[in-house]
Enzyme design. Structure first.
Site, PDB file in Angstrom:
ATOM      1  N   ASP A 331       0.858  -1.167   0.000  1.00 16.23           N
ATOM      2  CA  ASP A 331       0.000   0.000   0.000  1.00 16.23           C
ATOM      3  C   ASP A 331       0.907   1.234   0.000  1.00 16.23           C
ATOM      4  OD1 ASP A 331      -2.288   1.534   0.200  1.00 16.23           O
ATOM      5  OD2 ASP A 331      -2.330   1.461   2.386  1.00 16.23           O
ATOM      6  N   LYS A 332       0.345   2.377  -0.329  1.00 17.24           N
ATOM      7  CA  LYS A 332       1.125   3.625  -0.342  1.00 17.24           C
ATOM      8  C   LYS A 332       1.008   4.371   0.982  1.00 17.24           C
ATOM      9  CE  LYS A 332      -0.559   7.276  -2.265  1.00 17.24           C
ATOM     10  NZ  LYS A 332      -0.593   8.218  -1.101  1.00 17.24           N
TER      11      LYS A 332
END
Length: 887
Positions: A331-332
């Site tokens: 995920d970012k």
């Protein structure tokens, strides 16, 4: 009532109140709460049914090699060889206890993290506001929410005052969402339901009242948690390899044992019972019964090392799995990035200023062309920073060395950038204010500044452009600058001021419709962690690809990916993935590295696609929306601080410090564990091969067994619990993180390893048999002859340990003395051999006899010969094959 299938977001407040039978002013009564709790239970997610301790212990024996050992114990028991039976059962028990204890340690560590997440909730009950455990909430409770609160259940907003919620754990978006009580369309997706708050999210600014509409498993978070149970888990590479290895070895042992027994029965004059015991000795000799225990210990050391590096591993094989991954999906928000908004660029009419530093800590500078920017060169810059700091509801404070915010992250970063200026920027007293409103997209304050009364305005650039329209306003210039900033994936915020009459005491929207002097633009981004940038580069050097799979916007994802040094060509959005077939997903998962606006199902399909391409895949995340993919991945890695409980439960590993670099350290540790595991097998198997060859040759030659089954077990276990542990402490070889990950289908033993095991087995088996026959001409008792043979095999393994500390490099090198454990266990092994050789009750148990010092010449000389021969073989192999066929 726990989860009604109603579109709460599409209903008026009165309709919601009527359906859940509550009162906005007095809330629920104690009697109503009790009856609802009795009927619908607590506001908790259902926990997995705990495995009984006895089952956890018994499953440690679910190994095909252990089954063969237990069969040997049963046979020896029937034949009346009870000492052999007891020793075999004892060995098997030790194997089980080691695995069981390590599994419990991992679970206890995770329980400690879980306790950190216990939350409180403020509710109105019986006409009074009170604080309760969030687990005691029921549908119909009137929640009171304020900045900093965790939302404890799904709820419909009924009153809101500058109320914004951070929903990245659920949606993946870093920016806060303003919430209101207004009805929204029934078909609105979850991210657009501006009148709903959801369990697991947090309040950024403002306050609100909301009616609880779902608790526990009925919440959006709970539904995702339930869907995780439908996701199939994948066996780790090590489990697949050791299972296949164990099956192959077991089948081979059974076939060889049957053939040897038949040969001895029909072609040699053996008594059936004697032949059976000798054949059992052959089987026991060939089984690496110490291997499961050694694997558990090596993995347990890996678990310990990972814990010291802020990572908690839930199962032993997961340590090694990270060392095998070829792709890390991450995920970012909050994983690769800080989840802390930061101003990176400021544009005025005269200058483009870069801002260094990241996060809320005011460490950094305003720079022009790489040099510190002098505010005296641009008076409008001072005005711009003053507007940003004053037209602002957030607070920025230093607590115990850390900078923390209270309020909207986007506003907080304006406070931080003002602190980075070379001179103090004043936060002016506000006379009147127009709060930010999503309909108007700006905020305004009335202040006294530079001896004049002014209105400060900050908000969406297009709205401020309309307010500033005049002959002097450079529309084309500002449009171009706004587009440049947006193309970098940054959020753009504008600021301006308007001079008004000194008698002005309050303001409204009509006061800022025109006449604004536009000051400039802020470019804001959730920046990547510096350690994440370093870790991505290190992973690339190790042949590991990073895939960013985020719920954020495509432009933002691409901008962050560029800063991380990732490949951004062909970035895809969730809507494109939704239209793809499974075969197209399989293709896209390999060729593309950035995926934006993704749903939980998109993440899950991408992980499956990578696995179908034969790639060992890790998934890293912290949100509820990451959980299904975390469980499906070969190893799921959750964040311990910002990660949700659902994400942690779905993962095999939890990062206590939320640091992406820890993943790289885990990869290093995983590769070290795997390399040392293979070296251990390279070391252990010649013991089994040599003993099996020794017993088989004695049957084929019609001679007496050189060793009894219980003596063979002693050799196997004493070597396993001493010498084999030394290799577990070998440091990582320098070239390990420069080679690509091993393929998913690579066998546990390469062709070179098979050759080496066979070669050393022949040397040990043949040499010990020669010693046994040579000394048979002397006047030695059977017990003494067997004791010399037993010590010869053990000494061969002792010297062979130092061959195996390196695969092909010379044993004597500059790191020879680095591993102190190797010398410690060597001394322990010698002590144990003296124990079995000279202690009387050991003579009774194992059929051994004391030796004179002259007798020790044969075992020690034999060990030295084995060492020299193997070193010669390694030197030849270095020249012939190098490293290319080892792994």
């Amino acid at each position: 009532m726990q989860k009604e299938d109603r579109p709460w977001h599409a209903l008026e407040v009165d309709e919601v109140r009527t359906h859940v039978e509550t009162d906005l002013e007095s809330g629920l009564t104690t009697e109503s709460v009790t009856s609802r709790q009795d009927e619908f239970g607590k506001n908790v997610l259902p926990e997995k049914e705990k495995t009984p301790e006895i089952i956890k212990f018994l499953r440690q024996f679910n190994d095909v090699l252990v089954y063969v050992l237990l069969a040997a114990a049963v046979v020896t028991g029937f034949l009346g060889e009870y000492i052999d039976t007891i020793v075999i059962v004892l060995v098997v028990t030790i194997i089980g206890v080691v695995g069981y204890l390590q599994e419990n340690k991992a679970e206890e560590a995770l329980e400690g993290i879980k306790k950190l997440l216990e939350t409180k909730a403020t509710v109105v009950r019986n006409g009074k506001q009170s604080e309760i455990d969030s687990s005691d909430l029921v549908v119909g409770d009137v929640l009171v929410l304020a900045a900093g609160d965790k939302v404890p259940a799904d709820a419909r907003v009924v009153q809101a005052e500058k109320f914004k919620v951070e929903e990245s754990a659920l949606t993946g978006e870093a920016t806060t969402v303003e919430k209101k009580s207004d009805v929204v369309k029934e078909e609105s997706v979850l991210a657009d339901r501006k009148n709903m708050v959801y369990s697991g999210t947090s309040v950024a600014t403002g306050s609100a009242k909301a009616i609880v509409t779902a608790i526990g498993e009925g919440t959006e978070l709970g539904q995702i948690n339930a869907s995780i149970s439908e996701v199939q888990t994948v066996k780790t590479p090590l489990i697949r390899q050791t299972t296949k290895f164990g099956q192959t070895v077991s089948i081979a042992i059974l076939i060889i044992s049957v053939v040897i027994y038949a040969f001895g029965y029909f072609l040699r004059d053996y008594e059936p019972v004697e032949l059976m015991l000798t054949t059992i000795g052959l089987a026991v000799a060939a089984i690496p019964e110490g291997l499961p225990a050694v694997i558990s210990i090596i993995l347990a050391l890996g678990v310990r090392n990972m814990a010291e590096q802020k990572a908690i591993v839930r199962s032993l094989p997961s340590v090694e799995t990270l060392g095998a991954v070829s792709v890390i999906c991450t995920d970012k928000t909050g994983t690769l990035t800080k989840n802390e908004m930061t101003v990176k660029q400021i544009v005025t009419a005269n200058h483009d200023i870069e801002v260094s530093g990241s996060g809320y800590a005011p460490n950094g500078d305003l720079e022009l062309n790489g040099q510190p920017f002098d505010l005296d060169d641009d008076e409008s810059m001072i005005d711009l920073l003053t507007v940003g700091k004053t037209c602002n509801d957030a607070q920025l404070n230093e607590e115990d060395g850390d900078w923390v915010i209270n309020g909207d992250p986007t506003e907080a970063c304006l406070l931080t950038v003002a602190e980075k200026a070379e001179r103090p920027i004043e936060r002016l007293k506000v006379i009147s204010k127009i709060p930010f409103d999503s309909e108007y997209k700006y905020m305004a304050t009335l202040v006294d500044y530079k001896g004049e009364r002014m209105i400060f305005v900050k908000g969406a650039p297009d709205r401020l452009f309309d307010m500033a329209l005049s002959e002097d306003f450079k529309q084309d210039y500002w449009d171009e600058k706004r587009k440049e900033i947006a193309d970098r994936g940054q959020r753009v915020l504008g600021a301006g001021l308007k001079r008004v009459d000194s008698s002005k005491a309050s303001i409204d929207h009509e006061d800022v419709e025109d006449g604004l002097t536009f000051l400039g633009l802020f470019g804001i981004v959730d920046p990547p962690r510096q350690e994440a940038i370093d870790a991505v580069a290190a992973c690339r050097d190790a042949g590991i690809r990073i895939k960013m799979i985020t719920g954020d916007h495509k432009d933002t994802a691409v901008a962050i990916a560029k800063e991380l040094g990732m490949e951004v060509e062909g970035a895809l959005e969730g809507r494109e993935l939704t239209d793809m077939t499974d075969e197209e997903i399989k293709e896209a998962s390999v060729h593309n590295d950035v995926f934006a606006r993704t749903s939980p199902n998109d993440k899950l399909r991408l992980v499956k696609g990578l696995q179908e391409n034969g790639l060992i895949t890790s998934m890293t995340g912290d949100g509820v929306n990451d959980a299904p993919a975390l469980k499906r991945a070969d190893i799921g890695v959750a964040m311990g601080i910002k990660g949700t409980e659902v994400a942690k439960e779905a993962s095999q590993m939890v990062l206590v410090d939320d640091n992406f670099k820890t993943i790289y350290n885990a990869v290093r540790e995983g590769r070290r564990v795997y390399d040392n595991l293979k070296k251990t097998i390279l070391f252990l198997l010649p013991t089994n091969g040599g003993q099996a060859l020794l017993v088989a040759m004695s049957i084929l030659l019609g001679a007496a067994a050189p060793l009894s089954p219980v003596q063979i077990l002693w050799v196997n276990m004493v070597v396993a619990i001493t010498l084999s542990l030394a290799i577990a402490f070998e440091p990582l070889e320098e070239s390990t993180m420069k080679r690509p990950p091993r393929p998913a289908n690579v066998p546990l033993l390469s062709r070179y390893y098979i050759f080496r095991v066979t070669f050393v087995s022949i040397i040990i088996g043949g040499g010990s048999l020669w010693i046994n026959y040579m000394l048979g001409d002397f006047d030695y008792s059977t017990e003494k002859l067997q004791t010399i043979t037993l010590n010869a095999i053990v000494m061969a393994q002792l010297f062979h340990l130092y061959n195996c500390r390196t695969e092909l490099a010379p044993a004597f090198n500059r790191h020879f003395f680095d591993n102190k454990i190797a010398f410690l266990v060597s001394a322990l092994l010698i002590a144990l051999q003296l124990f079995i050789t000279y202690v009387p009750f050991m003579h009774t148990l194992f059929g051994t006899a004391p030796l004179t010092w002259e007798d020790w010449i044969y075992p020690v000389a034999f060990g030295a010969v084995v060492f020299i021969i193997v070193e010669i073989e390694k030197a030849i192999s270095r020249r012939v094959i190098g490293n290319r066929n080892i792994h």
